[in-house]
Motif scaffolding. Structure first.
Motif, short mmCIF file in Angstrom:
data_model
loop_
_atom_site.label_atom_id
_atom_site.label_comp_id
_atom_site.label_asym_id
_atom_site.label_seq_id
_atom_site.Cartn_x
_atom_site.Cartn_y
_atom_site.Cartn_z
N ASP A 93 -16.97 16.96 12.10
CA ASP A 93 -17.38 15.64 12.61
C ASP A 93 -17.06 14.50 11.63
O ASP A 93 -17.73 13.47 11.63
CB ASP A 93 -18.89 15.63 12.93
CG ASP A 93 -19.27 16.66 13.97
OD1 ASP A 93 -18.49 16.83 14.93
OD2 ASP A 93 -20.32 17.30 13.82
N GLU A 94 -16.06 14.71 10.79
CA GLU A 94 -15.67 13.69 9.82
C GLU A 94 -14.40 13.00 10.28
O GLU A 94 -13.41 13.65 10.62
CB GLU A 94 -15.45 14.32 8.44
CG GLU A 94 -15.17 13.31 7.33
CD GLU A 94 -15.00 14.00 5.98
OE1 GLU A 94 -15.53 13.48 4.98
OE2 GLU A 94 -14.33 15.05 5.92
N SER A 95 -14.39 11.69 10.28
CA SER A 95 -13.21 10.93 10.67
C SER A 95 -12.28 10.77 9.48
O SER A 95 -12.70 10.93 8.31
CB SER A 95 -13.63 9.55 11.18
OG SER A 95 -14.17 8.79 10.10
N PRO A 96 -11.00 10.44 9.72
CA PRO A 96 -10.09 10.17 8.60
C PRO A 96 -10.62 9.06 7.69
O PRO A 96 -10.48 9.14 6.46
CB PRO A 96 -8.79 9.76 9.29
CG PRO A 96 -8.83 10.50 10.59
CD PRO A 96 -10.27 10.47 11.01
N ALA A 97 -11.23 8.04 8.27
CA ALA A 97 -11.78 6.95 7.45
C ALA A 97 -12.91 7.45 6.56
O ALA A 97 -13.00 7.08 5.39
CB ALA A 97 -12.27 5.81 8.35
N ALA A 98 -13.78 8.31 7.12
CA ALA A 98 -14.88 8.85 6.33
C ALA A 98 -14.37 9.76 5.22
O ALA A 98 -14.90 9.77 4.10
CB ALA A 98 -15.84 9.61 7.24
N VAL A 129 0.84 -1.20 0.00
CA VAL A 129 0.00 0.00 0.00
C VAL A 129 0.88 1.25 0.00
O VAL A 129 0.64 2.19 -0.76
CB VAL A 129 -0.95 -0.01 1.21
CG1 VAL A 129 -1.69 1.33 1.32
CG2 VAL A 129 -1.94 -1.15 1.10
N ALA A 130 1.90 1.26 0.85
CA ALA A 130 2.80 2.41 0.89
C ALA A 130 3.49 2.63 -0.44
O ALA A 130 3.62 3.78 -0.92
CB ALA A 130 3.84 2.21 2.00
N SER A 131 3.92 1.56 -1.11
CA SER A 131 4.59 1.67 -2.40
C SER A 131 3.66 2.30 -3.45
O SER A 131 4.08 3.17 -4.22
CB SER A 131 5.05 0.30 -2.87
OG SER A 131 5.61 0.36 -4.16
N LEU A 177 -7.67 2.13 0.86
CA LEU A 177 -7.37 3.53 1.14
C LEU A 177 -7.92 3.93 2.51
O LEU A 177 -7.27 4.65 3.27
CB LEU A 177 -7.96 4.42 0.04
CG LEU A 177 -7.71 5.91 0.18
CD1 LEU A 177 -6.22 6.23 0.13
CD2 LEU A 177 -8.44 6.68 -0.93
N VAL A 178 -9.13 3.47 2.81
CA VAL A 178 -9.74 3.75 4.12
C VAL A 178 -8.88 3.16 5.23
O VAL A 178 -8.59 3.82 6.24
CB VAL A 178 -11.17 3.20 4.17
CG1 VAL A 178 -11.74 3.31 5.59
CG2 VAL A 178 -12.07 3.93 3.18
N ALA A 179 -8.45 1.93 5.06
CA ALA A 179 -7.61 1.28 6.07
C ALA A 179 -6.28 2.02 6.24
O ALA A 179 -5.77 2.15 7.36
CB ALA A 179 -7.37 -0.18 5.68
N VAL A 185 -5.11 6.83 -11.85
CA VAL A 185 -5.77 6.41 -10.61
C VAL A 185 -4.81 5.77 -9.63
O VAL A 185 -3.73 5.27 -10.00
CB VAL A 185 -6.93 5.42 -10.90
CG1 VAL A 185 -8.01 6.09 -11.72
CG2 VAL A 185 -6.41 4.17 -11.58
N LEU A 186 -5.21 5.82 -8.37
CA LEU A 186 -4.53 5.10 -7.31
C LEU A 186 -4.96 3.64 -7.40
O LEU A 186 -6.14 3.32 -7.30
CB LEU A 186 -4.93 5.70 -5.96
CG LEU A 186 -4.30 5.15 -4.70
CD1 LEU A 186 -2.79 5.40 -4.69
CD2 LEU A 186 -4.95 5.78 -3.47
N ARG A 187 -4.01 2.74 -7.59
CA ARG A 187 -4.33 1.33 -7.84
C ARG A 187 -4.55 0.59 -6.52
O ARG A 187 -3.82 -0.34 -6.17
CB ARG A 187 -3.21 0.69 -8.65
CG ARG A 187 -3.04 1.33 -10.04
CD ARG A 187 -1.76 0.84 -10.69
NE ARG A 187 -1.51 1.53 -11.95
CZ ARG A 187 -0.34 1.52 -12.57
NH1 ARG A 187 0.70 0.86 -12.04
NH2 ARG A 187 -0.17 2.17 -13.71
N LEU A 188 -5.55 1.05 -5.81
CA LEU A 188 -5.94 0.43 -4.55
C LEU A 188 -7.45 0.36 -4.48
O LEU A 188 -8.14 1.28 -4.95
CB LEU A 188 -5.42 1.24 -3.36
CG LEU A 188 -3.92 1.30 -3.09
CD1 LEU A 188 -3.64 2.27 -1.95
CD2 LEU A 188 -3.37 -0.08 -2.77
#
Length: 399
Positions: free
Chosen positions: A67-72, A13-15, A48-50, A40-43
């Motif tokens: 009120d938005e989380s990083p995951a949201a 994922v980092a790569s 991406l959420v994770a 595009v991001l090939r994920l």
């Protein structure tokens, strides 16, 4: 946030995030600079959420909504990053049946506006504004001090003012005119800057700054901001100025009707330059030659400046591999010739394109409108083809 906390992410994922980030930086956004298509991001979206959750747990800070989380946040942005079908092109001049040039282009030059909305609408600030529809009315949001990009333009002005004591008188006059345009946004002040800039020819250091090229706009009207600082390469300038000094001969021998030739070529300034910095629309992906201003009325009366970006051309040449050259040559003799003279031929082609191509010709008698206004979304392609044809004509003449 993800790049800075990549150790918290899975290695694959980092790569991929690093690969995408580099492309994003080089292209000044998520669209290919040449094709206008989104990469595009090939994920998967959930990956991406994770990644956002893992980075947040490691201390990453995200610019989230209320009120938005990083995951949201990651889930909301995932279609823009990961789905090629969402906003596929930044500039779409061929939207297909039922499509619209503006609504099918993913840039932010228009909001809620279609081509049909523009029928009969006259823009006061065509180059340096974005058009939005509010309460059913078209509104120009002007790029100026006190308008759009107020804080950014104020900082730009601060840097320009700091340069004034070191500028030659003519260059200082051009910089003051640029400041005035940034402050008011008025087209008359932009014209005054164009004229002052063209007339400033004695400074060893120069700049191009403003809302200039219109390639991002499907209509070919709205300018994207760019800035470039450079100094003169005196040795190479001697060659390019030989072209400029004979511009009248080339103009007189163009294979077009005399009515479209300039009877007297004025103010053609040609320079080979070394770029110090490019930003905005001019970098990181850079031009190799520029001819400005784009205002045809200024060009016909006051002339233009042409520059060849010498150190950029050299960088291209040094990065060209032998394998690449061999792919496009028939034999060893042609390969050797390309390796020895390729850079020189490329620079000459660029110089003819910029100095003589873009700098040539005039509008038909009686026409006062800008070519952009008449040719609309086809202007950029036609103007570049015109300059290329001038270059090809000269090459054929020498053959």
């Amino acid at each position: 946030a993800l790049v800075l906390h990549d150790r918290a992410l899975a290695a694959d994922v980092a790569s991929e995030i690093w690969r995408y980030t580099k492309l994003f930086w080089v292209n000044s956004g998520p669209f290919n600079n040449l094709t206008a298509r989104k990469f595009v991001l090939r994920l998967p979206a959930e990956a991406l959420v994770a990644a956002a959750e893992a980075a947040a747990a490691a201390g990453a800070r995200f610019r989230t909504g209320p009120d938005e989380s990083p995951a949201a946040l990651a889930r909301r942005l995932a279609p823009l990053f990961c789905d090629a079908a969402v906003d596929p092109m930044v500039t779409n001049k061929s939207p297909g049946p039922g499509g619209d040039l503006l609504r099918d282009s993913a840039n932010n030059l228009y909001e809620g506006v279609s081509m049909a909305d523009l029928e009969g609408f006259v823009e006061r600030y065509p180059l340096n504004s974005r058009l939005v529809k509010r309460d059913g009315q078209l509104v120009e949001e002007v790029y100026k001090v006190g308008g759009c990009y107020d804080a950014e333009l104020r900082r730009i002005i601060t840097h320009i003012e700091a340069a004034l004591p070191f500028a030659t008188p003519s260059f200082a006059a051009a910089l003051r005119a640029l400041i005035q345009w940034y402050r008011t946004g008025e087209d008359a002040d932009r014209t005054a800057f164009d004229i002052a800039w063209v007339q400033s020819t004695d400074s060893p250091v120069d700049t191009m700054s403003g809302f200039i090229e219109v390639y991002m706009d499907a209509r070919g009207i709205k300018g994207a901001w760019e800035s470039m600082v450079y100094y003169v390469n005196r040795e190479k300038t001697a060659r390019i100025r030989a072209l400029a000094e004979h511009a009248q001969w080339f103009e007189d021998h163009m294979p077009i009707a005399p009515a479209f030739r300039k009877p007297v070529v004025l103010g053609v300034t040609a320079t080979a330059i070394e770029v110090v910095i490019e930003t905005g629309d001019s970098g990181p992906i850079t031009p190799i030659g520029v001819n400005l201003p784009n205002d045809q009325r200024v060009r016909e009366v006051h002339g233009s400046k042409s520059v060849t970006l010498s150190n950029v051309t050299e960088a291209y040449e040094f990065s060209t591999t032998d394998e690449y050259r061999r792919e496009f040559t028939w034999n060893d003799q042609e390969f050797d010739r390309a390796k020895r003279w390729g850079a020189t031929a490329g620079e000459l082609a660029t110089e003819i394109h910029e100095v003589l191509g873009h700098g040539s010709g005039r509008m038909a008698a009686g026409i006062t409108a800008q070519p952009q206004e008449l040719l609309k979304e086809q202007y950029s392609a036609i103007e570049e083809a015109r300059a290329d044809l001038f270059e090809a004509t000269e090459e054929a003449r020498r053959a």
